[in-house]
Design an enzyme around this catalytic site. Structure first.
Site, PDB file in Angstrom:
ATOM      1  N   GLY A 130       0.808  -1.211   0.000  1.00  0.00           N
ATOM      2  CA  GLY A 130       0.000   0.000   0.000  1.00  0.00           C
ATOM      3  C   GLY A 130       0.842   1.262   0.000  1.00  0.00           C
TER       4      GLY A 130
ATOM      5  N   ARG B 288      -0.001 -19.450  -0.710  1.00  0.00           N
ATOM      6  CA  ARG B 288      -1.020 -18.402  -0.830  1.00  0.00           C
ATOM      7  C   ARG B 288      -2.371 -18.930  -0.334  1.00  0.00           C
ATOM      8  NH1 ARG B 288       2.003 -18.066  -5.608  1.00  0.00           N
ATOM      9  NH2 ARG B 288       3.107 -16.098  -5.903  1.00  0.00           N
TER      10      ARG B 288
ATOM     11  N   THR C 126      -4.744  -8.826  -2.811  1.00  0.00           N
ATOM     12  CA  THR C 126      -4.705  -9.751  -1.674  1.00  0.00           C
ATOM     13  C   THR C 126      -4.719 -11.212  -2.134  1.00  0.00           C
ATOM     14  OG1 THR C 126      -5.908  -8.117  -0.359  1.00  0.00           O
ATOM     15  CG2 THR C 126      -5.853 -10.373   0.485  1.00  0.00           C
ATOM     16  N   ASN C 127      -3.904 -12.048  -1.494  1.00  0.00           N
ATOM     17  CA  ASN C 127      -3.837 -13.479  -1.807  1.00  0.00           C
ATOM     18  C   ASN C 127      -4.730 -14.314  -0.883  1.00  0.00           C
ATOM     19  OD1 ASN C 127      -2.030 -13.808  -4.030  1.00  0.00           O
ATOM     20  ND2 ASN C 127      -0.338 -13.201  -2.714  1.00  0.00           N
TER      21      ASN C 127
ATOM     22  N   ARG D 121       8.108 -11.361 -13.704  1.00  0.00           N
ATOM     23  CA  ARG D 121       9.127 -12.284 -13.186  1.00  0.00           C
ATOM     24  C   ARG D 121       9.667 -13.167 -14.304  1.00  0.00           C
ATOM     25  NH1 ARG D 121       5.618 -13.450  -7.688  1.00  0.00           N
ATOM     26  NH2 ARG D 121       6.590 -11.787  -6.450  1.00  0.00           N
TER      27      ARG D 121
ATOM     28  N   HIS E  53      -2.997 -17.544  -9.865  1.00  0.00           N
ATOM     29  CA  HIS E  53      -1.782 -16.986  -9.263  1.00  0.00           C
ATOM     30  C   HIS E  53      -1.285 -17.943  -8.182  1.00  0.00           C
ATOM     31  CE1 HIS E  53       1.115 -14.035  -8.133  1.00  0.00           C
ATOM     32  NE2 HIS E  53       0.557 -13.734  -6.975  1.00  0.00           N
TER      33      HIS E  53
END
EC number: 1.1.1.37
Length: 319
Positions: free
Chosen positions: A15, A89, A120-121, A152, A176
């Site tokens: 954040g 996660r 958020t995960n 990545r 994800h």
């Protein structure tokens, strides 16, 4: 013309970095929301004092009150418990569903017309939960995952080939998590396919396989090194790229967890999952692209993993 309002729900590492990037890119006034007393206010004051140095002139403030989300143009949600070493996660599921319920209700009552980005995960499930509780329409909510995973993948390829990362176009689809699908067939370096680079001996197949594997576990690699948290610079940069495409109507096509309709990619139901997605002032529009049979099989595995987590989330909600 009125300045845009960007609200960041969760004033932790991601954040705070989101807020700094939003100011540097001059996207609009920033509100940092967090349940921690004083923390968002302190970060907001610190960030406000960068404006004379950065040469920008925007408002930044911190708050603990959901009413301050009112009239937000963009809301980026990072609130929740981050990963720690040894956690997947998915381990975050039960805790962060409750967070999404609170945040979703805050959005519903104060800024139902905002464009919402979830970070958020576990991502694919949290964006689904956030829509459920906020009531935001399909085209105005999206999850940040594929932009980060693709970055990545691009980084690892550029490092292996010793070329500019700007010359590498590489994409990741699917959930994800460990079942994400780096698209080796679609990816290229300055227009030269990875397949061609392997044929020419410039990239060994075993190295490409290792890069694909490292991409899938890229977040976990950082968690293991940090020991007390998870990645935040790259996730924040990815979130800002998505927000900027919406605010400036750039119509960028980015891999994101959008609400994909049944029939696309062989789906038998509507599902939030990572696919190429156009982000414009009208919101998000998932796009179907041609992928190889092998990649389609891998995508189905990833889709099934997302479905399983959605079922687990539904069971938690039913208790």
């Amino acid at each position: 013309m009125a300045r845009k309002k960007i609200t960041l729900v969760g004033a932790g590492n991601i954040g705070g970095t989101l807020a700094h990037l939003a100011l540097i890119k001059q996207l609009g006034d920033v509100v940092l929301f967090d349940i921690a007393q004083g923390m968002p206010n302190g970060k907001a004051l610190d960030l406000l004092q960068t404006c004379p140095i950065e040469g920008v002139d925007f408002k930044v403030r911190g708050t603990n009150d959901y009413k301050d989300l009112e009239n937000s143009d963009v809301v980026i949600v990072t609130a929740g418990v981050p990963r720690k070493p040894g956690m997947s996660r998915d381990d975050l599921l039960g805790i962060n569903i409750k967070v999404m319920q609170t945040v979703g209700e805050g959005i519903k009552h104060n800024c139902p017309n905002a464009f919402v980005i979830c970070i958020t995960n576990p991502l694919d499930i949290m964006v689904n939960m956030l829509q459920k509780f906020s009531g935001v329409p399909d085209n105005k909510i999206v999850g940040m995952a594929g932009v980060l995973d693709s970055a990545r993948f691009r980084t690892f390829l550029a490092d292996e080939l010793n070329v500019s990362v700007q010359q590498v176009q590489a994409y990741v689809m699917g959930g994800h998590g460990d079942t994400m699908v780096p698209l080796t067939k679609m990816s290229n370096v300055a227009g030269v396919s990875l397949e061609q680079l392997v044929k020419e001996g410039k990239l060994k197949q075993e190295r490409l396989d290792a890069i694909v594997s490292r991409t899938r576990s890229g977040g976990g690699e950082i968690v293991a090194l940090l020991k007390t948290g998870s990645a935040y610079y790259a996730p924040a940069a990815a979130g800002i790229q998505m927000a900027e495409s919406f605010l400036k109507d750039k119509k960028m096509i980015l891999p994101c967890a959008a609400k994909v309709k049944a029939g696309m990619y062989g789906l038998d139901e509507d599902l939030f999952v990572g696919v190429p997605t156009e982000i414009s002032a009208n919101g998000v529009r998932p796009i179907e692209v041609e992928i190889s049979d092998k990649e389609r099989e891998q995508l189905q595995v990833s889709i099934n993993a997302v479905k399983d987590l959605n079922k687990a989330a539904a069971e938690i909600l039913a208790k």
